[in-house]
Design a protein around this motif. Structure first.
Motif, PDB file in Angstrom:
ATOM      1  N   LEU A 280     -12.422   2.541  -0.418  1.00 18.52           N
ATOM      2  CA  LEU A 280     -11.806   1.709  -1.444  1.00 18.52           C
ATOM      3  C   LEU A 280     -10.702   2.511  -2.125  1.00 18.52           C
ATOM      4  O   LEU A 280     -10.751   3.740  -2.169  1.00 18.52           O
ATOM      5  N   CYS A 281      -9.722   1.819  -2.650  1.00 16.48           N
ATOM      6  CA  CYS A 281      -8.638   2.481  -3.372  1.00 16.48           C
ATOM      7  C   CYS A 281      -8.254   1.622  -4.566  1.00 16.48           C
ATOM      8  O   CYS A 281      -8.577   0.430  -4.616  1.00 16.48           O
ATOM      9  N   PRO A 282      -7.563   2.198  -5.537  1.00 20.58           N
ATOM     10  CA  PRO A 282      -7.150   1.415  -6.705  1.00 20.58           C
ATOM     11  C   PRO A 282      -6.161   0.313  -6.325  1.00 20.58           C
ATOM     12  O   PRO A 282      -5.319   0.498  -5.446  1.00 20.58           O
ATOM     13  N   VAL A 283      -6.281  -0.816  -6.999  1.00 19.93           N
ATOM     14  CA  VAL A 283      -5.355  -1.929  -6.831  1.00 19.93           C
ATOM     15  C   VAL A 283      -4.799  -2.246  -8.215  1.00 19.93           C
ATOM     16  O   VAL A 283      -5.556  -2.470  -9.155  1.00 19.93           O
TER      17      VAL A 283
ATOM     18  N   LEU B 234       0.855  -1.171   0.000  1.00 20.69           N
ATOM     19  CA  LEU B 234       0.000   0.000   0.000  1.00 20.69           C
ATOM     20  C   LEU B 234       0.898   1.230   0.000  1.00 20.69           C
ATOM     21  O   LEU B 234       1.819   1.340   0.802  1.00 20.69           O
ATOM     22  N   TYR B 235       0.631   2.127  -0.931  1.00 15.60           N
ATOM     23  CA  TYR B 235       1.411   3.358  -1.034  1.00 15.60           C
ATOM     24  C   TYR B 235       0.494   4.557  -0.940  1.00 15.60           C
ATOM     25  O   TYR B 235      -0.606   4.562  -1.505  1.00 15.60           O
ATOM     26  N   SER B 236       0.956   5.565  -0.242  1.00 14.00           N
ATOM     27  CA  SER B 236       0.298   6.858  -0.262  1.00 14.00           C
ATOM     28  C   SER B 236       0.994   7.684  -1.331  1.00 14.00           C
ATOM     29  O   SER B 236       2.223   7.629  -1.459  1.00 14.00           O
ATOM     30  N   ALA B 237       0.208   8.417  -2.082  1.00 12.97           N
ATOM     31  CA  ALA B 237       0.794   9.174  -3.188  1.00 12.97           C
ATOM     32  C   ALA B 237       0.027  10.470  -3.385  1.00 12.97           C
ATOM     33  O   ALA B 237      -1.109  10.610  -2.955  1.00 12.97           O
ATOM     34  N   ARG B 238       0.685  11.410  -4.034  1.00 13.67           N
ATOM     35  CA  ARG B 238       0.037  12.663  -4.446  1.00 13.67           C
ATOM     36  C   ARG B 238      -0.394  12.498  -5.885  1.00 13.67           C
ATOM     37  O   ARG B 238       0.381  12.062  -6.729  1.00 13.67           O
ATOM     38  N   PHE B 239      -1.635  12.847  -6.144  1.00 13.42           N
ATOM     39  CA  PHE B 239      -2.183  12.777  -7.486  1.00 13.42           C
ATOM     40  C   PHE B 239      -2.594  14.175  -7.913  1.00 13.42           C
ATOM     41  O   PHE B 239      -2.705  15.084  -7.091  1.00 13.42           O
TER      42      PHE B 239
ATOM     43  N   PRO C 138      -4.229  19.144  -6.794  1.00 15.59           N
ATOM     44  CA  PRO C 138      -3.570  17.986  -6.182  1.00 15.59           C
ATOM     45  C   PRO C 138      -4.436  17.367  -5.083  1.00 15.59           C
ATOM     46  O   PRO C 138      -5.259  18.055  -4.472  1.00 15.59           O
ATOM     47  N   PHE C 139      -4.272  16.073  -4.857  1.00 15.20           N
ATOM     48  CA  PHE C 139      -4.932  15.408  -3.742  1.00 15.20           C
ATOM     49  C   PHE C 139      -4.103  14.199  -3.320  1.00 15.20           C
ATOM     50  O   PHE C 139      -3.308  13.676  -4.091  1.00 15.20           O
ATOM     51  N   GLU C 140      -4.277  13.793  -2.062  1.00 17.02           N
ATOM     52  CA  GLU C 140      -3.583  12.621  -1.518  1.00 17.02           C
ATOM     53  C   GLU C 140      -4.466  11.405  -1.728  1.00 17.02           C
ATOM     54  O   GLU C 140      -5.683  11.476  -1.616  1.00 17.02           O
ATOM     55  N   GLY C 141      -3.845  10.282  -2.024  1.00 15.76           N
ATOM     56  CA  GLY C 141      -4.587   9.042  -2.169  1.00 15.76           C
ATOM     57  C   GLY C 141      -3.701   7.849  -1.880  1.00 15.76           C
ATOM     58  O   GLY C 141      -2.503   7.990  -1.652  1.00 15.76           O
ATOM     59  N   GLN C 142      -4.308   6.673  -1.864  1.00 14.42           N
ATOM     60  CA  GLN C 142      -3.575   5.441  -1.648  1.00 14.42           C
ATOM     61  C   GLN C 142      -3.806   4.497  -2.814  1.00 14.42           C
ATOM     62  O   GLN C 142      -4.888   4.476  -3.403  1.00 14.42           O
ATOM     63  N   VAL C 143      -2.780   3.715  -3.130  1.00 15.77           N
ATOM     64  CA  VAL C 143      -2.875   2.694  -4.176  1.00 15.77           C
ATOM     65  C   VAL C 143      -2.198   1.426  -3.670  1.00 15.77           C
ATOM     66  O   VAL C 143      -1.221   1.494  -2.917  1.00 15.77           O
ATOM     67  N   TYR C 144      -2.756   0.311  -4.041  1.00 16.75           N
ATOM     68  CA  TYR C 144      -2.136  -0.978  -3.760  1.00 16.75           C
ATOM     69  C   TYR C 144      -1.410  -1.456  -5.006  1.00 16.75           C
ATOM     70  O   TYR C 144      -1.955  -1.376  -6.113  1.00 16.75           O
ATOM     71  N   LEU C 145      -0.202  -1.965  -4.813  1.00 12.32           N
ATOM     72  CA  LEU C 145       0.505  -2.680  -5.857  1.00 12.32           C
ATOM     73  C   LEU C 145       0.457  -4.145  -5.444  1.00 12.32           C
ATOM     74  O   LEU C 145       0.991  -4.521  -4.402  1.00 12.32           O
ATOM     75  N   LEU C 146      -0.227  -4.954  -6.237  1.00 14.27           N
ATOM     76  CA  LEU C 146      -0.428  -6.367  -5.936  1.00 14.27           C
ATOM     77  C   LEU C 146       0.468  -7.190  -6.852  1.00 14.27           C
ATOM     78  O   LEU C 146       0.245  -7.248  -8.057  1.00 14.27           O
ATOM     79  N   PHE C 147       1.508  -7.799  -6.271  1.00 11.99           N
ATOM     80  CA  PHE C 147       2.432  -8.624  -7.038  1.00 11.99           C
ATOM     81  C   PHE C 147       2.095 -10.093  -6.817  1.00 11.99           C
ATOM     82  O   PHE C 147       1.998 -10.539  -5.669  1.00 11.99           O
TER      83      PHE C 147
ATOM     84  N   GLU D 254     -12.461  -5.577   0.983  1.00  5.47           N
ATOM     85  CA  GLU D 254     -13.276  -5.958   2.151  1.00  5.47           C
ATOM     86  C   GLU D 254     -12.569  -5.589   3.446  1.00  5.47           C
ATOM     87  O   GLU D 254     -13.190  -5.070   4.374  1.00  5.47           O
ATOM     88  N   GLN D 255     -11.271  -5.834   3.502  1.00  2.87           N
ATOM     89  CA  GLN D 255     -10.509  -5.485   4.703  1.00  2.87           C
ATOM     90  C   GLN D 255     -10.509  -3.978   4.936  1.00  2.87           C
ATOM     91  O   GLN D 255     -10.665  -3.518   6.064  1.00  2.87           O
ATOM     92  N   ARG D 256     -10.351  -3.213   3.880  1.00  2.00           N
ATOM     93  CA  ARG D 256     -10.367  -1.754   4.015  1.00  2.00           C
ATOM     94  C   ARG D 256     -11.716  -1.283   4.545  1.00  2.00           C
ATOM     95  O   ARG D 256     -11.781  -0.433   5.433  1.00  2.00           O
TER      96      ARG D 256
END
Length: 169
Positions: free
Chosen positions: A54-57, A1-6, A13-22, A45-47
């Motif tokens: 919800l956030c992008p995965v 899970l990463y927090s990032a500026r978009f 600009p806004f702050e958000g989170q994205v999951y990188l699923l490997f 579901e966990q979030r």
């Protein structure tokens, strides 16, 4: 899970989170897309249980099998049927990083990453013993002294578990 500026299209600009699923695969699994979909749903579901939005995965399959990746890379391919059926249906597609199709010199410039990706790429092949010394040297060139022993132990366990040409002895 990463927090990032978009940045919105309007420049806000806004702050958000994205999951990188490997997902790591050594065989071309036809149900990988469905497996990734289940993982994504579990993350969401966990979030929600934790009171988060919800956030992008973004899924990525890291594949190191001996044959080229042949499994469906989208739900549309997996399920099949006319494309119009999916116009309003659930869609999921994912990229595959097929290490076997990438020349060694292009795998990575960082010695640590080069050694790990090389281990994944060659560990199940018959010619692995010829690559092992180079890959271990790359591993030892990177990081700090504390990381070396920890990583070396993990590499030895991995090699002895998956390599048909390297024994525990």
């Amino acid at each position: 899970l990463y927090s990032a500026r978009f940045v919105e299209p309007d420049g806000q600009p806004f702050e958000g989170q994205v999951y990188l699923l490997f997902e790591h695969k050594s065989l071309s699994d036809p149900m990988t897309c469905f497996q990734l979909l289940r993982y994504i749903v579990r993350i969401w579901e966990q979030r929600l249980r934790n009171g988060q939005s919800l956030c992008p995965v973004f899924p990525l399959v890291v594949y190191h099998g001996q044959e080229a990746w042949s499994a469906s890379a989208s739900l549309e391919e997996l399920i099949g049927g006319p494309g119009k059926l999916f116009e309003y249906g659930v869609r999921l597609a994912y990229p595959v990083l097929d290490l076997g199709r990438i020349p060694d010199e292009l795998l990575a410039t960082d010695p640590f990453l080069q050694s790990i990706l090389g281990l994944l790429k060659y560990s199940r092949r018959k010619d692995f013993a010829g690559k092992l010394e180079f890959l271990l040297r790359c591993l030892l060139e990177s990081g700090t002294a504390e990381l070396h022993l920890e990583h070396l132990e993990a590499v030895v366990v991995y090699i002895t578990e998956v390599s048909p040409s390297i024994t525990v002895d």
